[in-house]
Scaffold this active site. Sequence first.
Site, PDB file in Angstrom:
ATOM      1  N   GLU B 178      64.071  47.904  72.245  1.00  0.00           N
ATOM      2  CA  GLU B 178      62.665  47.790  72.624  1.00  0.00           C
ATOM      3  C   GLU B 178      62.183  46.344  72.760  1.00  0.00           C
ATOM      4  O   GLU B 178      61.286  46.066  73.548  1.00  0.00           O
ATOM      5  CB  GLU B 178      61.770  48.580  71.675  1.00  0.00           C
ATOM      6  CG  GLU B 178      61.751  48.129  70.236  1.00  0.00           C
ATOM      7  CD  GLU B 178      60.719  48.944  69.449  1.00  0.00           C
ATOM      8  OE1 GLU B 178      59.535  48.809  69.777  1.00  0.00           O
ATOM      9  OE2 GLU B 178      61.092  49.692  68.531  1.00  0.00           O
ATOM     10  N   ARG B 245      63.086  37.835  66.860  1.00  0.00           N
ATOM     11  CA  ARG B 245      61.991  38.473  66.129  1.00  0.00           C
ATOM     12  C   ARG B 245      61.786  37.647  64.865  1.00  0.00           C
ATOM     13  O   ARG B 245      62.682  37.553  64.032  1.00  0.00           O
ATOM     14  CB  ARG B 245      62.363  39.912  65.768  1.00  0.00           C
ATOM     15  CG  ARG B 245      61.228  40.663  65.077  1.00  0.00           C
ATOM     16  CD  ARG B 245      61.668  42.085  64.724  1.00  0.00           C
ATOM     17  NE  ARG B 245      60.550  42.949  64.366  1.00  0.00           N
ATOM     18  CZ  ARG B 245      60.099  43.105  63.118  1.00  0.00           C
ATOM     19  NH1 ARG B 245      60.653  42.442  62.130  1.00  0.00           N
ATOM     20  NH2 ARG B 245      59.086  43.924  62.871  1.00  0.00           N
TER      21      ARG B 245
END
Lengths: 741, 411
Positions: B178, B245
Amino acid sequence: MAHKSYARSIDLPTEQVFHNITNARRFAIDIGGSLAKVAYSSVVKRKSTMVFDEPDVEGVCGSPIYNVSEMDQEVVRLHFVKFETKYIESCLDFIKANLIKSKDVVHDKVIKVTGGGAYKYTDLIQSKLGVTVDKVDEIACLIEGCNFLLKHIPDEAFCYMRHGNPEYKFQGVDSDIFPYLLVNIGSGVSLCKVESESKFERIGGSSMGGGTFWGLGSLLTSAKEFDELLDLAEKGDHKPLDMLVKDIYGGNYGDIGLGGDVIASSFGKAARCARDTSIPDFNKEDIVRSLLLCISNDIGQIAYLQARLHGVKKIYFGGFFIRGHPFTMHTMTFSINYWSKGDVQPLFLRHEGYLCAIGAFLKGMKDGDAEQFSYSWGENLAGSSGLTSPKQAAASFDQHMKNNFSLLEINRLERALLPCPLLKDIMGYFPDTVDLTQDADARDYWLDCFFKNAVKTRDLAINSQPMSADASVRANNFLEKYRSRLKSLEQNPCAFGHLTVRNLLDTSASILEECLFTDIFSQVILCANSAPSLNDVVFVELQLLAKHASDVCPILQKALAERRLMVMESGQRSPCLDLRLIDGHLVRTMTEQEADLIVIEGMGRAIHTNMEAAFLCDVLKVAVIKNKWLANRFGGDMFAVMFRFEQSQHAPLSEAVAPPSALSSASSSSSQSSSPSSSRSTSPVSSLAYLGSAAAKSSTAQANGPGGGEGVVDRQGSCDIDELSPTASSANIPITPRGSR
Amino acid sequence: MDHTLSNGHPEDPPSSNGLEDSSQSEREDCNLNKIRNGSPDSFCDPHVRPSMPLFGMDIGGTLTKLVYFEPDNIDDFDLAEQQTLRTIHRYLMGSTAYGTTGIRDVHLEMTNQNICGREGKIHFIRFPTSQMPAFIDLAKYRKFSGLASGICATGGGAYMFEEVFESEVHLQLHKYDELDSLVKGIHYIDRYNLNSECYYFCNPLDPNNCEKMPFDFQNPYPYLVVNIGSGVSILSVHSKSQYSRVSGTSLGGGTFLGLCCLLTGCDSFEEAIELASKGDSENIDKLVKDIYGGDYNKFGLKGDTVASSFGQMMSKEKRKSAKKEDLARATLVTITNNIGSIARMCAKTEKIERVVFVGNFLRVNTISMKLLAFAMEYWSNGSLKALFLEHEGYFGAMGCLLEYLHLNNPA
């Protein structure tokens, strides 16, 4: 009055909460949005016997040779009481009503007030107590208080590991505490970077804090109190409310290392209330659990982010949010370890709620008397509340009420205490051989042992003050307090820091002190001849020596002051000792104090005389044989030591115990003289009479001096001060010569 | 936590279709390498026509986002494809709402798009993930399996529902990461949206003059992406192919809606936002001035700064008089400020000045956007800029559609 709505009645024994309030000298108040902390110092009077420095040596036999009088010794104690801010008015009323003795001391004085309520309650405080309020900066107080605790209170800070054994890992006292990040969680959260006593800054904050937990928690459940919410959280499960990674992925989100149990969205499942489904019914326990988890995680994350931004490795948490609550500490620790991969250390404080109050108080004290800061401080274990036990978390109402008023007491010690400079690794040093928080077997044994022994201690306490009418009431009070402390330690061994035999003994001592028993254990009467002979030290000299020695040795000083060590004269002048005629005062003291061990030391006193004498109490006869002929006769060598121990002979003597002796011939036990019948039973050493020469005025000048009737021989310049070590069995005079390593 | 594309594409989870496995992943690697090398137009090869239809789906914790590319000239396709495209057109374009909860965001539709030589429109559709069983029934009933060989999907649901799709709908879900999809989608939409995609709020500190303004996002790197869905992911993006991230928080859109549902009994995001827009959080929160009587000057805290979210609710009386609207507003402000605060610290740590907020939490939520704009500006003394993108929550699905091109059209 505008604050009327805050007045509530307190159904609590407030005089127990506000210890010594009638003697309060100086106040400081920290009023937070939800909790208020009152700090005050009191002078605690302790009964203590004092010996006057300048004795009347001319005193005739039978009259007191120095003045002994019972005096009130004063100890400065700091008290900290914490309660909900809504009780502030009734607490101020209580303080006002009880400030009988020191009303004048407080009246018209300036008191330091900090916290948000400093602004809100200024008028109320001024009118109630008749003082002038000086508002001090909250964050400066916070940091001052934190530094103070870290530096002075052993085991103040600890790591929490839910699966560790023990769960708490205490940090000891650290003099090198900077830099650190202080995260204060009150209604909101403040984060401060502290680089030194004077250099600190507020580097950030968050509005999601204790007030959010309390406010949202109360809205979402019917619980009203903070601790009620914590209890609910303890019983809940967050999974019905929180959306976990596995709820979205069906398992782990492996790509970025998010485990299936990681919370993806707090309260995310409560959001699934689409129009066509009924609103699910959630347990209040589960809701509060999710809430606590989400706020604790968030604070942990923000603390970590700030620590990383500012290059700080230690994070301390203060405020009223955590309250030693294991689940909260676990969550924050987990959060910080997760983000920092173990690089940043989260540390909790046993007295997290008092930082600001302590700081405010210290600031007030600095204004008044800077000298106070040269003192050391110690926690009064008898008067402080411990950490809540995880097992008590599902608390009874009593416990809950206790949590509303939690206490901290700190004593000013008479002297500054510093770490021993010769320790190789002060940081790695741990004084205790066994950590009872880790060793469950040892813990069970010692807690049980102290529990059983408490009765004996009580009896000793009663006996130590035969003249006092209420001694037995106070001693029973001790018994009850100490046993209840032992019980609570069984529940949470970490409540007061590391649990060790040392702490258990300290706690016993401080509760005894609290119950006005100074010393129930052994006393030593040190005797010297009244008039000179050979090179023996005489009484007057011994007194001077004791005085000088106590100037450099606080232990001796304390022992003398508390009359655990008494210097007396024998009434004789000979190096030998004729016990048929000794000083009347000495006789009285020996009787009154129920001496149960006599140490007779020296060739003249223990060999030429008294060698065969039998006593009603235990006796130690000790001498160095300094005469070759005599040594030969006993079958030993020059300077051999005679060491002869004989048990009290009032009971049928089974066998005299003769410890190893260099002079075996001399250790043959004394004849089984029939002892006078006596009903006195053997009791632990509580008083000891030391009859020795306390020799050598000057080891060189007189060592080979004339008139050595005993054929005194060369002492090779060593100071034959007839060391006190023979009496070390009393454990009260731990003097060990320097070269003994 | 670092996850950088250049370290290799995350391993594909085992596919249930063993026959295609090896060739498929090789192709994928090949295409990804191309993207990593940063060729100017790496989204697709203009000489290879992709087979139709083109879908991308992002199945999130709360919402499922569907992106569909509809070619303009259906007649150009072979008959089978034409039939498929017409069926889809009839179903999708016949309405802007599907069932009770599916919505087509017409205002986001992108026209005049050229994907691999085909002209067409991109449509953006969403429905609650809780409706996935209904969607699956529909797909089964309408025989979607005949329309497409597979659907590219991302988000947790791609994994969660993979088996059901396979067994019930006979459609293979090609799963993509994602975050990869998110970054790809942002780059595509920002570049090809003919209207301005990126915007900011000028004068964020002055509520009366705070206005939405277009922002030129031509040279975006480095920037921070704060993706606010049910939870929050924060990515630091340094180039087209390099991102990691850096953080995240579980306090996101799901938390806002979940708490709002519990506190006010509302039952949709729109309703919660509607309530919040009429409320005043100052009746719920404790402000600095509520505690200090004014500013806390020593540390530069203004009196109207929130000191304690929901802090006034500690009082029983105040709880009794709390209004739904105020509670919804306080919840919104709390969650938004917390995200802003974490984003700000991440930006500072990463030494990044541009912070792009995306995700469906920001849909119809100007309150939060303005708050974030304010927070970035105020707490950084103007050194940080909050940016927003029109297609809020659709970037993952868009990136996923692009993946489909590579799947069907190996270079």
